[in-house]
Motif scaffolding. Sequence first.
Motif, PDB file in Angstrom:
ATOM      1  N   UNK A  66      17.404   8.581 -27.395  1.00 44.02           N
ATOM      2  CA  UNK A  66      16.357   7.580 -27.176  1.00 44.02           C
ATOM      3  C   UNK A  66      15.423   8.014 -26.054  1.00 44.02           C
ATOM      4  N   UNK A  67      15.988   8.485 -24.957  1.00 50.28           N
ATOM      5  CA  UNK A  67      15.173   8.943 -23.835  1.00 50.28           C
ATOM      6  C   UNK A  67      14.293  10.121 -24.240  1.00 50.28           C
ATOM      7  N   UNK A  68      14.844  11.023 -25.051  1.00 44.87           N
ATOM      8  CA  UNK A  68      14.079  12.186 -25.500  1.00 44.87           C
ATOM      9  C   UNK A  68      12.869  11.749 -26.324  1.00 44.87           C
ATOM     10  N   UNK A  69      13.069  10.818 -27.223  1.00 49.68           N
ATOM     11  CA  UNK A  69      11.952  10.329 -28.046  1.00 49.68           C
ATOM     12  C   UNK A  69      10.917   9.624 -27.169  1.00 49.68           C
ATOM     13  N   UNK A  70      11.363   8.863 -26.192  1.00 52.54           N
ATOM     14  CA  UNK A  70      10.437   8.170 -25.291  1.00 52.54           C
ATOM     15  C   UNK A  70       9.681   9.154 -24.402  1.00 52.54           C
ATOM     16  N   UNK A  71      10.333  10.250 -24.020  1.00 48.32           N
ATOM     17  CA  UNK A  71       9.700  11.235 -23.137  1.00 48.32           C
ATOM     18  C   UNK A  71       8.440  11.828 -23.769  1.00 48.32           C
ATOM     19  N   UNK A  72       8.403  11.880 -25.072  1.00 46.35           N
ATOM     20  CA  UNK A  72       7.251  12.444 -25.771  1.00 46.35           C
ATOM     21  C   UNK A  72       6.018  11.562 -25.584  1.00 46.35           C
ATOM     22  N   UNK A  73       6.197  10.243 -25.483  1.00 52.41           N
ATOM     23  CA  UNK A  73       5.071   9.308 -25.423  1.00 52.41           C
ATOM     24  C   UNK A  73       4.858   8.668 -24.057  1.00 52.41           C
TER      25      UNK A  73
END
Length: 89
Positions: A66-73
């Motif tokens: 989840x954090x990885x996906x959020x880090x993109x945006x």
Amino acid sequence: MADLSFYTSPLSEEIREEGRAQGRAQGRIQGRAENILIILGVRGIGITDATREKVTTCRDPELLRQWLMRAVLATTAEEIFGEEALPGR
């Protein structure tokens, strides 16, 4: 002569496979943590020592995902760890 049959037994192979599976899982966790930090760095988002520690000590693969996906945006590191979804998601 010592009996070495245990090392070729099904039980021994099962123990080795468990260790390999644990090693692969640990590698995925470490890889996700590293990717989060890389993305933040490339995007110019500041990484405090507390953020680095939070990411590198996390052992929950789903949370890291989840954090990885959020880090993109995300526009700040704090947005990654919030409970709410990012705008437009």
